[in-house]
Scaffold this active site. Structure first.
Site, PDB file in Angstrom:
ATOM      1  N   HIS A   4       0.852  -1.196   0.000  1.00 36.11           N
ATOM      2  CA  HIS A   4       0.000   0.000   0.000  1.00 36.11           C
ATOM      3  C   HIS A   4       0.886   1.244   0.000  1.00 36.11           C
ATOM      4  O   HIS A   4       1.775   1.385   0.828  1.00 36.11           O
ATOM      5  CB  HIS A   4      -0.911  -0.021   1.238  1.00 36.11           C
ATOM      6  N   HIS A  26      -4.178   5.312  -3.363  1.00 31.39           N
ATOM      7  CA  HIS A  26      -5.362   6.174  -3.414  1.00 31.39           C
ATOM      8  C   HIS A  26      -5.152   7.109  -4.599  1.00 31.39           C
ATOM      9  O   HIS A  26      -4.119   7.786  -4.653  1.00 31.39           O
ATOM     10  CB  HIS A  26      -5.499   6.969  -2.119  1.00 31.39           C
ATOM     11  N   GLU A  72      -7.398   2.328  -5.809  1.00 31.58           N
ATOM     12  CA  GLU A  72      -8.372   1.975  -4.778  1.00 31.58           C
ATOM     13  C   GLU A  72      -9.634   2.816  -4.942  1.00 31.58           C
ATOM     14  O   GLU A  72      -9.555   4.022  -5.203  1.00 31.58           O
ATOM     15  CB  GLU A  72      -7.756   2.192  -3.380  1.00 31.58           C
ATOM     16  N   ASP A  97     -12.587  -1.379  -1.997  1.00 32.22           N
ATOM     17  CA  ASP A  97     -12.651  -1.323  -0.535  1.00 32.22           C
ATOM     18  C   ASP A  97     -14.130  -1.296  -0.144  1.00 32.22           C
ATOM     19  O   ASP A  97     -14.863  -0.378  -0.525  1.00 32.22           O
ATOM     20  CB  ASP A  97     -11.919  -0.064  -0.058  1.00 32.22           C
ATOM     21  N   HIS A 145     -10.407  -4.881  -0.324  1.00 29.83           N
ATOM     22  CA  HIS A 145     -10.161  -4.471   1.061  1.00 29.83           C
ATOM     23  C   HIS A 145     -11.459  -4.759   1.808  1.00 29.83           C
ATOM     24  O   HIS A 145     -12.481  -4.120   1.540  1.00 29.83           O
ATOM     25  CB  HIS A 145      -9.850  -2.969   1.140  1.00 29.83           C
ATOM     26  N   ASP A 185     -15.417   7.256   5.455  1.00 30.49           N
ATOM     27  CA  ASP A 185     -14.212   6.415   5.478  1.00 30.49           C
ATOM     28  C   ASP A 185     -13.718   6.133   6.893  1.00 30.49           C
ATOM     29  O   ASP A 185     -12.598   6.498   7.253  1.00 30.49           O
ATOM     30  CB  ASP A 185     -13.097   7.054   4.625  1.00 30.49           C
ATOM     31  N   GLU A 216      -8.567  -4.471   6.757  1.00 34.35           N
ATOM     32  CA  GLU A 216      -7.978  -3.215   7.260  1.00 34.35           C
ATOM     33  C   GLU A 216      -8.871  -2.708   8.382  1.00 34.35           C
ATOM     34  O   GLU A 216      -9.192  -1.523   8.458  1.00 34.35           O
ATOM     35  CB  GLU A 216      -7.944  -2.156   6.172  1.00 34.35           C
TER      36      GLU A 216
HETATM   37 ZN    ZN Z   1     -10.262   3.627   4.226  1.00 33.65          ZN
HETATM   38 FE    FE Z   2      -8.676   0.389   1.818  1.00 34.73          FE
HETATM   39 FE    FE Z   3      -6.194   2.498   1.248  1.00 31.07          FE
END
Ligand code: ZN
Ligand code: FE
Ligand code: FE
Length: 278
Positions: free
Chosen positions: A66, A106, A141, A177, A212, A225, A257
């Protein structure tokens, strides 16, 4: 099932592999460097060579690196964009020591310049870096749409891929995610099939390379988030069970995560393995 969690990279690759096995994982994610930026540790060819052999023998992988959160290809200042470009290129050079890895980042925040300008900056950075054929697959992502994040919907992710892919030599794809897409407004609790069909129409399922797997502290379309432990948030255990069993998702690697220590991850991995229908 390919399942694992985000681990500390401080002890190197072999240490992460040992930790993964100890918590019942066969994949893992880690930060390439301090998530707030800064220099990476020097590569350790001895550690990566040992890891590559061990991972092949134990069936570990694909591993997911990441990028730091501070990497913003869509920044307004040249200094910010130059940091993003230098960091991603350096990360990908280091990942050549672990062929077959994936690299997640990201897409960026357009900080008021508008999504169109943001996508243009991200696409042009990727074209410059990925003209070189790396052995790592680079994943965008999906984001929750917090602040001025780019990649807030499947359309923005698709647009970047559409512009970049014909001009690069490194494979690219998407990491979805579950917390982010829910917070971004995709109802993966009430209509998982519909969301996956929409992803397929806009981006294309062939680009989906990793999940994710997170629950969310907030409601649908909250754009917040904040990750929650599996089954303790607004997604809930039943919806997460449908996600890990969905025919379009079940063969992908899942990376947790969630806010957990190693014992917590171990318990979540056990719980998730129990949800998988053979
Ligand atoms: Zn996040
Ligand atoms: Fe993530
Ligand atoms: Fe991330």
């Amino acid at each position: 099932m390919k399942i694992g969690a985000h681990l500390s990279a401080s002890g190197g690759y072999m240490a992460m592999a040992q930790t993964a096995l100890a918590i019942g994982a066969n994949v893992f994610q880690f930060f390439t460097r301090n998530p707030r930026g800064g220099a990476a540790k020097p590569s350790d060819p001895e550690d990566t060579a040992k890891f590559n052999a061990f991972a092949a023998e134990q069936g570990i992988g694909p591993i997911l690196a990441h990028a730091p959160y501070t990497l913003n290809a869509a920044g307004a200042e040249a200094r910010v964009r130059e940091f993003a470009e230098a960091t991603m290129a350096d990360d990908l050079e280091r990942l050549e020591y672990t062929p077959g890895a994936m690299y997640n980042f990201h897409p960026g925040s357009h900080v008021g310049q508008g999504a169109e300008k943001g996508m243009e900056l991200i696409a042009s950075m990727l074209e410059r870096i990925l003209a070189k054929p790396y052995r790592t697959t680079v994943l965008l992502e999906t984001m929750s749409g917090k602040g001025s994040e780019v990649g807030r919907d499947f359309g923005e992710v698709a647009e970047i891929i559409r512009r970049v892919e014909p001009n690069v030599a490194t494979p690219i794809g998407v990491c979805l995610d579950t917390c982010h897409v829910w917070d971004g407004g995709y109802d993966i609790v009430g209509d998982l099939d519909g969301v996956i069909a929409e992803f397929d129409r806009t981006v294309g399922l062939k680009y989906l390379k990793a999940i994710h797997l997170n629950d969310s502290m907030n409601a649908l379309a909250s754009h917040k988030d904040r990750h929650e432990k599996i089954g303790k948030g607004h997604l809930g255990l039943a919806a997460i069970g449908r996600i890990v069993n969905h025919p379009a998702l079940r063969d992908l690697p899942f990376y947790l995560e969630t806010p957990n220590d190693l014992q917590g991850y171990k318990e979540e991995i056990e719980l998730l393995k129990g949800l998988v229908k053979c």
